[in-house]
Write a protein that holds these residues in place. Structure first.
Motif, PDB file in Angstrom:
ATOM      1  N   SER A  84      55.295  18.162 -55.558  1.00  0.00           N
ATOM      2  CA  SER A  84      55.978  18.438 -54.441  1.00  0.00           C
ATOM      3  C   SER A  84      57.217  18.800 -54.776  1.00  0.00           C
ATOM      4  O   SER A  84      57.679  17.913 -55.849  1.00  0.00           O
ATOM      5  CB  SER A  84      55.868  17.437 -53.131  1.00  0.00           C
ATOM      6  N   LEU A  85      58.195  19.500 -54.332  1.00  0.00           N
ATOM      7  CA  LEU A  85      59.388  19.945 -54.838  1.00  0.00           C
ATOM      8  C   LEU A  85      60.362  18.567 -54.513  1.00  0.00           C
ATOM      9  O   LEU A  85      61.463  18.416 -54.989  1.00  0.00           O
ATOM     10  CB  LEU A  85      59.767  21.157 -53.898  1.00  0.00           C
ATOM     11  N   SER A  86      59.946  18.042 -53.272  1.00  0.00           N
ATOM     12  CA  SER A  86      60.558  16.776 -53.169  1.00  0.00           C
ATOM     13  C   SER A  86      60.343  15.513 -53.944  1.00  0.00           C
ATOM     14  O   SER A  86      60.866  14.356 -53.877  1.00  0.00           O
ATOM     15  CB  SER A  86      60.584  16.423 -51.551  1.00  0.00           C
ATOM     16  N   ASP A  87      59.303  15.610 -54.766  1.00  0.00           N
ATOM     17  CA  ASP A  87      59.241  14.378 -55.593  1.00  0.00           C
ATOM     18  C   ASP A  87      60.230  14.076 -56.461  1.00  0.00           C
ATOM     19  O   ASP A  87      61.158  14.947 -56.791  1.00  0.00           O
ATOM     20  CB  ASP A  87      57.961  14.907 -56.822  1.00  0.00           C
ATOM     21  N   SER A  88      60.382  12.724 -56.817  1.00  0.00           N
ATOM     22  CA  SER A  88      61.503  12.194 -57.467  1.00  0.00           C
ATOM     23  C   SER A  88      60.999  11.961 -59.000  1.00  0.00           C
ATOM     24  O   SER A  88      59.979  11.355 -59.247  1.00  0.00           O
ATOM     25  CB  SER A  88      61.923  11.006 -56.993  1.00  0.00           C
ATOM     26  N   VAL A  89      61.682  12.752 -59.916  1.00  0.00           N
ATOM     27  CA  VAL A  89      61.439  12.657 -61.303  1.00  0.00           C
ATOM     28  C   VAL A  89      62.307  12.026 -62.176  1.00  0.00           C
ATOM     29  O   VAL A  89      63.647  12.046 -61.717  1.00  0.00           O
ATOM     30  CB  VAL A  89      60.915  13.853 -61.875  1.00  0.00           C
ATOM     31  N   THR A  90      62.091  11.525 -63.091  1.00  0.00           N
ATOM     32  CA  THR A  90      63.040  10.628 -64.007  1.00  0.00           C
ATOM     33  C   THR A  90      63.255  11.509 -65.435  1.00  0.00           C
ATOM     34  O   THR A  90      62.185  11.462 -66.137  1.00  0.00           O
ATOM     35  CB  THR A  90      62.883   9.226 -64.588  1.00  0.00           C
ATOM     36  N   LEU A  91      64.533  11.853 -65.689  1.00  0.00           N
ATOM     37  CA  LEU A  91      64.892  12.256 -67.030  1.00  0.00           C
ATOM     38  C   LEU A  91      65.488  11.335 -67.765  1.00  0.00           C
ATOM     39  O   LEU A  91      66.546  10.700 -67.374  1.00  0.00           O
ATOM     40  CB  LEU A  91      65.794  13.469 -66.787  1.00  0.00           C
ATOM     41  N   THR A  92      64.857  10.627 -68.638  1.00  0.00           N
ATOM     42  CA  THR A  92      65.500   9.509 -69.534  1.00  0.00           C
ATOM     43  C   THR A  92      66.641  10.107 -70.715  1.00  0.00           C
ATOM     44  O   THR A  92      66.596  11.311 -70.793  1.00  0.00           O
ATOM     45  CB  THR A  92      64.368   8.836 -70.354  1.00  0.00           C
ATOM     46  N   LYS A  93      67.245   9.190 -71.334  1.00  0.00           N
ATOM     47  CA  LYS A  93      68.032   9.788 -72.414  1.00  0.00           C
ATOM     48  C   LYS A  93      67.445  10.300 -73.493  1.00  0.00           C
ATOM     49  O   LYS A  93      67.965  11.417 -73.920  1.00  0.00           O
ATOM     50  CB  LYS A  93      68.916   8.673 -72.801  1.00  0.00           C
ATOM     51  N   ALA A  94      66.151  10.054 -73.699  1.00  0.00           N
ATOM     52  CA  ALA A  94      65.448  10.863 -74.499  1.00  0.00           C
ATOM     53  C   ALA A  94      65.033  12.118 -74.473  1.00  0.00           C
ATOM     54  O   ALA A  94      64.766  12.957 -75.237  1.00  0.00           O
ATOM     55  CB  ALA A  94      64.279   9.810 -75.041  1.00  0.00           C
ATOM     56  N   ASP A  95      65.125  12.329 -73.058  1.00  0.00           N
ATOM     57  CA  ASP A  95      64.617  13.673 -72.665  1.00  0.00           C
ATOM     58  C   ASP A  95      65.984  14.804 -72.650  1.00  0.00           C
ATOM     59  O   ASP A  95      65.816  15.926 -72.781  1.00  0.00           O
ATOM     60  CB  ASP A  95      64.336  13.751 -70.939  1.00  0.00           C
ATOM     61  N   LEU A  96      67.232  14.147 -72.952  1.00  0.00           N
ATOM     62  CA  LEU A  96      68.190  14.954 -72.983  1.00  0.00           C
ATOM     63  C   LEU A  96      69.020  14.925 -74.186  1.00  0.00           C
ATOM     64  O   LEU A  96      69.781  14.330 -74.566  1.00  0.00           O
ATOM     65  CB  LEU A  96      69.374  14.290 -72.008  1.00  0.00           C
ATOM     66  N   LEU A  97      68.095  15.943 -74.989  1.00  0.00           N
ATOM     67  CA  LEU A  97      68.366  16.206 -76.326  1.00  0.00           C
ATOM     68  C   LEU A  97      69.873  16.539 -76.811  1.00  0.00           C
ATOM     69  O   LEU A  97      70.231  17.519 -75.982  1.00  0.00           O
ATOM     70  CB  LEU A  97      67.511  16.996 -77.034  1.00  0.00           C
ATOM     71  N   PRO A  98      70.750  16.048 -77.601  1.00  0.00           N
ATOM     72  CA  PRO A  98      72.171  16.360 -77.873  1.00  0.00           C
ATOM     73  C   PRO A  98      72.346  17.704 -78.156  1.00  0.00           C
ATOM     74  O   PRO A  98      73.367  18.095 -78.126  1.00  0.00           O
ATOM     75  CB  PRO A  98      72.433  15.220 -79.127  1.00  0.00           C
ATOM     76  N   ASP A  99      71.329  18.114 -78.955  1.00  0.00           N
ATOM     77  CA  ASP A  99      71.845  19.639 -79.511  1.00  0.00           C
ATOM     78  C   ASP A  99      71.292  20.836 -78.540  1.00  0.00           C
ATOM     79  O   ASP A  99      71.195  21.875 -79.117  1.00  0.00           O
ATOM     80  CB  ASP A  99      70.830  19.784 -80.725  1.00  0.00           C
ATOM     81  N   LEU A 100      70.862  20.633 -77.541  1.00  0.00           N
ATOM     82  CA  LEU A 100      70.434  21.527 -76.315  1.00  0.00           C
ATOM     83  C   LEU A 100      71.503  21.641 -75.307  1.00  0.00           C
ATOM     84  O   LEU A 100      72.206  20.611 -74.663  1.00  0.00           O
ATOM     85  CB  LEU A 100      69.031  21.359 -75.696  1.00  0.00           C
ATOM     86  N   TRP A 101      71.644  22.848 -74.907  1.00  0.00           N
ATOM     87  CA  TRP A 101      72.651  23.000 -73.674  1.00  0.00           C
ATOM     88  C   TRP A 101      71.845  22.386 -72.735  1.00  0.00           C
ATOM     89  O   TRP A 101      70.857  22.651 -72.041  1.00  0.00           O
ATOM     90  CB  TRP A 101      72.889  24.444 -73.525  1.00  0.00           C
ATOM     91  N   SER A 102      72.657  21.374 -71.903  1.00  0.00           N
ATOM     92  CA  SER A 102      72.364  20.640 -70.972  1.00  0.00           C
ATOM     93  C   SER A 102      73.423  20.118 -69.754  1.00  0.00           C
ATOM     94  O   SER A 102      73.986  19.258 -70.017  1.00  0.00           O
ATOM     95  CB  SER A 102      71.249  19.475 -71.238  1.00  0.00           C
ATOM     96  N   PRO A 103      73.640  21.013 -68.573  1.00  0.00           N
ATOM     97  CA  PRO A 103      74.761  20.556 -67.737  1.00  0.00           C
ATOM     98  C   PRO A 103      74.114  19.057 -67.283  1.00  0.00           C
ATOM     99  O   PRO A 103      74.797  18.108 -66.796  1.00  0.00           O
ATOM    100  CB  PRO A 103      74.250  21.577 -66.594  1.00  0.00           C
ATOM    101  N   ILE A 104      72.776  18.747 -67.147  1.00  0.00           N
ATOM    102  CA  ILE A 104      72.222  17.320 -66.676  1.00  0.00           C
ATOM    103  C   ILE A 104      72.791  16.244 -67.538  1.00  0.00           C
ATOM    104  O   ILE A 104      73.180  15.297 -67.011  1.00  0.00           O
ATOM    105  CB  ILE A 104      70.825  17.371 -66.487  1.00  0.00           C
ATOM    106  N   ARG A 105      72.506  16.409 -68.818  1.00  0.00           N
ATOM    107  CA  ARG A 105      73.096  15.499 -69.919  1.00  0.00           C
ATOM    108  C   ARG A 105      74.461  15.372 -69.805  1.00  0.00           C
ATOM    109  O   ARG A 105      75.142  14.220 -69.980  1.00  0.00           O
ATOM    110  CB  ARG A 105      72.707  16.176 -71.398  1.00  0.00           C
ATOM    111  N   GLU A 106      75.365  16.514 -69.556  1.00  0.00           N
ATOM    112  CA  GLU A 106      76.757  16.328 -69.637  1.00  0.00           C
ATOM    113  C   GLU A 106      77.099  15.396 -68.328  1.00  0.00           C
ATOM    114  O   GLU A 106      78.172  14.547 -68.314  1.00  0.00           O
ATOM    115  CB  GLU A 106      77.474  17.822 -69.428  1.00  0.00           C
ATOM    116  N   ARG A 107      76.461  15.695 -67.292  1.00  0.00           N
ATOM    117  CA  ARG A 107      76.842  14.691 -65.935  1.00  0.00           C
ATOM    118  C   ARG A 107      76.219  13.441 -66.190  1.00  0.00           C
ATOM    119  O   ARG A 107      76.760  12.434 -65.503  1.00  0.00           O
ATOM    120  CB  ARG A 107      76.338  15.584 -64.970  1.00  0.00           C
ATOM    121  N   TRP A 108      74.916  13.079 -66.703  1.00  0.00           N
ATOM    122  CA  TRP A 108      74.224  12.109 -66.672  1.00  0.00           C
ATOM    123  C   TRP A 108      73.808  11.584 -68.113  1.00  0.00           C
ATOM    124  O   TRP A 108      72.469  11.671 -68.313  1.00  0.00           O
ATOM    125  CB  TRP A 108      73.175  12.053 -65.624  1.00  0.00           C
ATOM    126  N   PRO A 109      74.613  11.632 -68.916  1.00  0.00           N
ATOM    127  CA  PRO A 109      74.345  11.429 -70.301  1.00  0.00           C
ATOM    128  C   PRO A 109      73.089  10.242 -70.676  1.00  0.00           C
ATOM    129  O   PRO A 109      72.446  10.190 -71.817  1.00  0.00           O
ATOM    130  CB  PRO A 109      75.533  11.032 -71.339  1.00  0.00           C
TER     131      PRO A 109
END
Length: 291
Positions: A84-109
């Motif tokens: 469901s689009l309303s499902d809550s999902v977790t992106l961990t620090k390991a999902d936010l690779l440092p070498d990839l463009w990611s506004p999510i990582r910039e906001r929630w490292p």
């Protein structure tokens, strides 16, 4: 008399835009003429059924354009009840690779929990690479995504690699390819409600219309809507840009729509010059509706 005037106006309206395809095609060819790049372009006018194609069956690396069919695959899973689009999902620090463009990582490292629709929005509207790879794995990998888009009617849209793989090696991007004609055909399926149900088509349209990147609409009236996805390879050590792309659907004030796919490859002009060309092509399409 009123009937005759109405018919005359209607016929005139139908001759606008891509009804005058030779003139518009020539204008686009002039824009790129003599420049050190290869253009691939396809246009389809939903009002008239007219089309334009320049190198339309040649293969081009998609880069982030592939996030559009990934979004379609995700929404297909939603329509089948897997998520469901309303499902809550977790992106961990390991999902936010440092070498990839990611506004999510910039906001929630350190990682973040978000609704699934927000992660999709970051992927499509803001081209977040970490969000993309997260969703690729959630759907079941690139092979499953390929199976889904093929089932939905995609032809010559080849999805083989994740963003981490693409960004890790210059040559890998060429495995994720499409043709301008194939991409416009996929956009036509979207517009005609043949990819997704009405509700999920509306979700995808809204997200694509909120896209923050790209220049194809830069010289166009703000009253014109562009629901789109862009892609950019960066510049390699030889000064070559393999992909500077923009695909989507233009909706004019009166409701008329045009599907477009513009791919620039093998360019040595530099990033800004490529964006200028995309903007000029966008303006030429818009002006064809103003004649």
């Amino acid at each position: 008399m009123r009937i005759l005037l109405f018919i005359s106006a209607l016929l005139c309206n139908l001759n606008l835009c891509l009804g005058q395809t030779p003139e518009l095609k020539k204008e686009i060819e002039i824009i790129v003429g003599g420049k050190d790049l290869k253009l691939g372009l396809a246009l389809y006018d939903f009002s008239t059924g007219k089309s334009i194609s320049i190198n339309g069956n040649d293969k081009y690396p998609m880069q982030s354009v592939f996030k559009f069919p990934i979004g379609v695959a995700l929404l297909d899973c939603v329509s089948r009840g897997e998520f469901s689009l309303s499902d809550s999902v977790t992106l961990t620090k390991a999902d936010l690779l440092p070498d990839l463009w990611s506004p999510i990582r910039e906001r929630w490292p350190e990682g973040v929990r978000l609704p699934l629709v927000s992660v999709m929005t970051y992927m499509v509207a803001h081209s977040d690479n970490s969000a993309t790879d997260f969703l690729i794995h959630k759907i079941g990998g690139v092979a499953r995504i390929q199976d889904i888009v093929n089932r939905l009617g995609a032809k010559k849209i080849n999805i083989r690699n994740t963003e981490a793989e693409i960004q890790g090696s210059w040559s890998v991007q060429f495995d994720n390819w499409t043709t301008p004609n194939a991409m416009v055909d996929f956009l036509r399926l979207m517009n005609d409600g043949k990819l997704l149900d009405k509700a999920n088509t509306a979700v995808l349209w809204e997200i694509m219309a909120s896209a923050s990147s790209g220049s194809v609409n830069r010289l166009v009236s703000k009253t014109v809507t562009f629901a789109r996805k862009t892609g950019y390879s960066g510049v390699n050590s030889q000064g070559i840009i393999a992909a500077q792309n923009d695909v989507g659907i233009i909706e004019f004030e009166d409701g008329r729509r045009v599907a477009y796919a513009i791919f620039l490859t093998d360019s040595t002009l530099g990033t800004d010059a490529g964006y200028d060309i995309l903007a000029q092509i966008g303006k030429a399409i818009w002006k064809a509706y103003e004649r």
